[in-house]
Design a protein around this motif. Structure first.
Motif: not given
Length: 353
Positions: A27-51
């Motif tokens: 929808a046009g928002h710049e999204i950062i996903l921050a993780s307190i724990g491991p996130c090197d191999d996200p289980f669910f697909p994420l858009n390429e422009d999500i940091k």
């Protein structure tokens, strides 16, 4: 910024959080996903422009390291010039609340479980009261839970209800006379599959041509297997295990059953409705009652095994009732489609402007 505990597991919170993050990104928002724990191999697909940014490699933050986690979140908020943070699950509030103090950052606490006033002053309860008092907004999954927050907290926050989106569009194909009851979830006491098997003992005696398929994996597999074998139900019950193609099991089934001891929402219910499955569910929280309202699907009192069995048998015997529930369920699940839910999130974010 959307803050998770971790992204590497396939749990429901990570699933819906990833869906919302993708939708807001599209929808046009710049999204950062921050993780307190491991996130090197996200289980669910994420858009390429999500940091994606990991704050720690440890699956759980020890008490002594909480100040360091708070510091990292605060530094990230400043460095990335974040205007809004969504704390996925209010148990993240003890981290995000001090991290946002004094910053011009809008703070959303996203609750994924139902509010239980009887919890007293547990850690979860304290986090919820802090969220109600100090977040800019609290998002609950149901209107019932929203009312509970408003009644039982000294809230200053805006409390709104936004349901979880259904991952599946409404399915048109229906194959009849499959005689399969489907249940899905982690093999854990919380999901009540032991109660379902007790009910199935009664069901299979009266409706021996029907089979039960339980999709999921977990620590109770051995216990459930032992019960199935001891009661000679190996021909009528299948523990399918985990799958990355759950839709095939929805298509095979004719009835869906939810036997949980407690559910805040229950995404499997909206998924089942999308596939046109009539549902028998324990009334085990605000989610099932709200989702199934107006569909004709059957709610039975929580943990009442005999009533669960009776409801399943009644639905198995009534072809016309199953067809009627299927149509009503497909109509109801339209409100849980992703575009509608993302629209509600966009309205919330716009309200901060």
């Amino acid at each position: 910024m959307v803050l998770f505990y971790g992204l590497n597991t396939g749990a429901g919170v990570e699933r819906v959080g990833s869906m919302i993050a993708n939708g807001l990104s599209e929808a046009g928002h710049e999204i950062i996903l921050a993780s307190i724990g491991p996130c090197d191999d996200p289980f669910f697909p994420l858009n390429e422009d999500i940091k994606i940014i990991s704050l720690s490699d440890a699956p759980r933050v020890k008490w002594g390291r909480i100040p360091n986690a708070i510091y990292k979140i605060r530094k990230l908020l400043k460095t990335e010039r974040v205007d809004t943070i969504i704390a996925v699950d209010t148990k993240s509030i003890p981290y995000t609340l001090p991290a946002t103090l004094g910053l011009k950052v809008k703070h959303i606490g996203w609750e994924h479980f139902n509010f239980d006033p009887s919890e007293g002053m547990s850690g979860s309860a304290i986090a919820r009261h802090l969220a109600a008092r100090y977040c800019d907004s609290v998002v609950t999954l149901t209107e019932t839970d929203k009312a509970c927050w408003l009644k039982n907290t000294r809230h200053k926050s805006q409390v709104i209800a936004i349901a979880n989106p259904c991952p599946f569009s409404v399915q048109e194909y229906i194959e009849e006379n499959k005689k399969i009851v489907l249940a899905i979830g982690r093999l854990h006491r919380h999901k009540g599959f032991d109660l379902l098997l007790e009910a199935w003992l009664q069901v299979t005696t009266i409706m021996p041509e029907w089979t039960l398929k339980i999709v999921g994996e977990g620590e109770e597999r051995a216990q459930l297997t032992e019960f199935i074998e001891a009661n000679q139900m190996t021909e009528s019950v299948e523990l399918v295990g985990a799958t990355d193609n759950v839709s095939q099991y929805y298509r095979q089934a004719e009835i869906f059953c939810l036997s949980s001891r407690a559910e805040g929402f229950g995404m499997v219910l909206t998924e089942a409705l999308a596939f046109g499955l009539p549902i028998v569910s324990f009334d085990c929280g605000p989610g099932p009652a709200e989702i199934l309202q107006g569909t004709g699907s059957i709610l039975v009192p929580k943990n009442e095994v005999n009533q669960l069995a009776s409801a399943l048998i009644s639905l198995m015997k009534d072809d016309e009732q199953r067809k009627m529930i299927s149509l009503k369920g497909k109509e109801k699940v339209e409100i849980y489609q992703l575009d509608n839910i993302i629209g509600e999130w966009l309205d919330l974010l716009k309200s901060f402007e």
